[in-house]
Design a protein around this motif. Structure first.
Motif, mmCIF file in Angstrom:
data_model
loop_
_atom_site.group_PDB
_atom_site.id
_atom_site.type_symbol
_atom_site.label_atom_id
_atom_site.label_comp_id
_atom_site.label_asym_id
_atom_site.label_seq_id
_atom_site.Cartn_x
_atom_site.Cartn_y
_atom_site.Cartn_z
ATOM 1 N N LEU A 2 0.813 -1.202 0.000
ATOM 2 C CA LEU A 2 0.000 0.000 0.000
ATOM 3 C C LEU A 2 0.854 1.263 0.000
ATOM 4 N N VAL A 3 0.251 2.340 -0.484
ATOM 5 C CA VAL A 3 0.937 3.625 -0.552
ATOM 6 C C VAL A 3 1.430 4.065 0.816
ATOM 7 N N GLU A 4 0.624 3.858 1.853
ATOM 8 C CA GLU A 4 1.008 4.315 3.181
ATOM 9 C C GLU A 4 2.273 3.635 3.702
ATOM 10 N N GLU A 5 2.650 2.503 3.112
ATOM 11 C CA GLU A 5 3.849 1.795 3.540
ATOM 12 C C GLU A 5 5.121 2.411 2.986
ATOM 13 N N HIS A 86 -4.454 7.988 -2.613
ATOM 14 C CA HIS A 86 -4.886 7.744 -1.237
ATOM 15 C C HIS A 86 -3.905 6.802 -0.552
ATOM 16 N N PRO A 87 -3.727 6.893 0.763
ATOM 17 C CA PRO A 87 -2.792 5.999 1.467
ATOM 18 C C PRO A 87 -3.099 4.520 1.277
ATOM 19 N N LEU A 88 -4.364 4.172 1.016
ATOM 20 C CA LEU A 88 -4.735 2.766 0.873
ATOM 21 C C LEU A 88 -4.746 2.301 -0.577
ATOM 22 N N ASP A 89 -4.294 3.143 -1.495
ATOM 23 C CA ASP A 89 -4.125 2.710 -2.886
ATOM 24 C C ASP A 89 -2.959 1.735 -2.974
ATOM 25 N N PHE A 90 -2.990 0.872 -3.988
ATOM 26 C CA PHE A 90 -1.896 -0.068 -4.187
ATOM 27 C C PHE A 90 -0.751 0.615 -4.942
ATOM 28 N N VAL A 91 0.461 0.304 -4.530
ATOM 29 C CA VAL A 91 1.642 0.887 -5.157
ATOM 30 C C VAL A 91 1.681 0.575 -6.648
ATOM 31 N N GLU A 92 1.270 -0.652 -7.021
ATOM 32 C CA GLU A 92 1.279 -1.028 -8.432
ATOM 33 C C GLU A 92 0.389 -0.111 -9.264
ATOM 34 N N GLU A 93 -0.749 0.301 -8.698
ATOM 35 C CA GLU A 93 -1.652 1.199 -9.413
ATOM 36 C C GLU A 93 -1.048 2.596 -9.529
ATOM 37 N N VAL A 94 -0.333 3.021 -8.499
ATOM 38 C CA VAL A 94 0.317 4.333 -8.535
ATOM 39 C C VAL A 94 1.409 4.350 -9.599
ATOM 40 N N ALA A 95 2.098 3.237 -9.778
ATOM 41 C CA ALA A 95 3.132 3.157 -10.810
ATOM 42 C C ALA A 95 2.543 3.439 -12.183
ATOM 43 N N SER A 96 1.337 2.939 -12.440
ATOM 44 C CA SER A 96 0.705 3.182 -13.735
ATOM 45 C C SER A 96 0.325 4.651 -13.888
ATOM 46 N N ILE A 97 -0.004 5.321 -12.768
ATOM 47 C CA ILE A 97 -0.304 6.755 -12.812
ATOM 48 C C ILE A 97 0.945 7.537 -13.198
ATOM 49 N N PHE A 98 2.081 7.187 -12.606
ATOM 50 C CA PHE A 98 3.348 7.825 -12.956
ATOM 51 C C PHE A 98 3.613 7.690 -14.460
ATOM 52 N N TYR A 99 3.390 6.487 -14.970
ATOM 53 C CA TYR A 99 3.681 6.213 -16.379
ATOM 54 C C TYR A 99 2.687 6.906 -17.308
ATOM 55 N N CYS A 105 6.048 12.709 -9.299
ATOM 56 C CA CYS A 105 5.700 12.887 -7.891
ATOM 57 C C CYS A 105 4.188 12.966 -7.753
ATOM 58 N N VAL A 106 3.642 12.365 -6.694
ATOM 59 C CA VAL A 106 2.213 12.521 -6.393
ATOM 60 C C VAL A 106 2.023 12.761 -4.892
ATOM 61 N N PRO A 107 1.270 13.788 -4.538
ATOM 62 C CA PRO A 107 0.905 13.971 -3.133
ATOM 63 C C PRO A 107 -0.090 12.888 -2.717
ATOM 64 N N VAL A 108 -0.070 12.543 -1.439
ATOM 65 C CA VAL A 108 -0.992 11.559 -0.884
ATOM 66 C C VAL A 108 -1.970 12.297 0.035
ATOM 67 N N VAL A 115 -1.260 14.154 3.496
ATOM 68 C CA VAL A 115 -0.694 13.318 4.553
ATOM 69 C C VAL A 115 0.653 12.709 4.157
ATOM 70 N N GLY A 116 1.064 12.874 2.904
ATOM 71 C CA GLY A 116 2.324 12.284 2.473
ATOM 72 C C GLY A 116 2.637 12.626 1.030
ATOM 73 N N ILE A 117 3.726 12.045 0.551
ATOM 74 C CA ILE A 117 4.148 12.280 -0.827
ATOM 75 C C ILE A 117 4.940 11.068 -1.311
ATOM 76 N N ILE A 118 4.824 10.759 -2.592
ATOM 77 C CA ILE A 118 5.588 9.674 -3.207
ATOM 78 C C ILE A 118 6.284 10.221 -4.446
ATOM 79 N N THR A 119 7.561 9.904 -4.592
ATOM 80 C CA THR A 119 8.324 10.337 -5.761
ATOM 81 C C THR A 119 8.718 9.131 -6.602
#
Length: 215
Positions: A2-5, A86-99, A105-108, A115-119
């Motif tokens: 999960l994103v929150e991890e 969202h923090p409970l989104d799956f990381v794999e799904e976020v990877a497709s958003i990046f692509y 970068c995406v704020p969470v 509540v967070g950020i992922i780069t």
């Protein structure tokens, strides 16, 4: 996963009326590449990258060191609207958003609050962990029929040797969609016994190519 991890929870932010100069200073001092722009309720209203700030800054050859460009409000160069996760989104799904959106970068947000950020660096490190390449291991690629039940059958062969599996991935066999490739990373530097077991069970090992071995 999960994103929150994997998200960073200590996020440096700015508000819409803060200056480009302040953004430039924060990017440099904190060695970061993105700054979310938030309102008084900590809701994300924009985002700026180091490139946005550089493009808005005067040339280093400009004699006016107090160039007015640096005093412009950050809202004049921020990107909006902002893609968030969202923090409970799956990381794999976020990877497709990046692509798909070609972003780095995406704020969470939760309940519209930052509540967070992922780069992209976070994503790459997570991929390294998920694939098991961060530990000493060997990779074996097995060609199997593209039908249900093949994965447990193949992993049974590994189980007989009692080796620790770091990761398992599957991807299509490009030459023929009737097959797929199972990629297993195991924590041993001598995969030969398992390769021989796989071959004895009738599986085709595509990698590694061992000298003297036949398909």
């Amino acid at each position: 996963m999960l994103v929150e991890e994997i998200m960073k929870t200590e996020v440096i932010t700015l508000q819409r009326n803060d200056s480009v100069e302040m953004a430039l200073k924060l990017l440099h001092e904190n060695h970061i590449r993105h700054i979310p722009i938030v309102d008084e309720e900590n809701e994300v209203i924009g985002i700026v990258s180091d490139r946005d700030v550089r493009d808005a800054s005067p040339s280093i050859f400009d004699e006016d060191v107090n160039a007015k460009e640096l005093q412009h409000p950050i809202e004049s160069i921020m990107t909006t609207p902002v893609i968030t996760v969202h923090p409970l989104d799956f990381v794999e799904e976020v990877a497709s958003i990046f692509y798909d959106h070609e972003i780095a970068c995406v704020p969470v947000t939760r309940n519209d609050q930052l509540v967070g950020i992922i780069t992209e660096k976070d994503m790459l490190y997570t991929l390294i962990q998920l694939t098991g390449t961060n530990v000493q291991s060997s990779q074996i690629e097995v060609k199997v029929l593209n039908k249900p039940g093949m994965l447990p059958q193949v992993t049974q062969v590994f189980g007989k040797r009692k080796v620790n599996i770091s990761s398992v991935l599957l991807y299509p066999y490009k030459q023929d969609d009737a097959y797929k490739i199972i990629v297993v990373r195991i924590q041993t530097m001598n995969p030969l016994p398992i390769i021989e077991d796989l071959k004895a069970a009738g599986y085709e090992v595509l990698w590694p190519k061992m000298p003297g071995m036949t398909p």
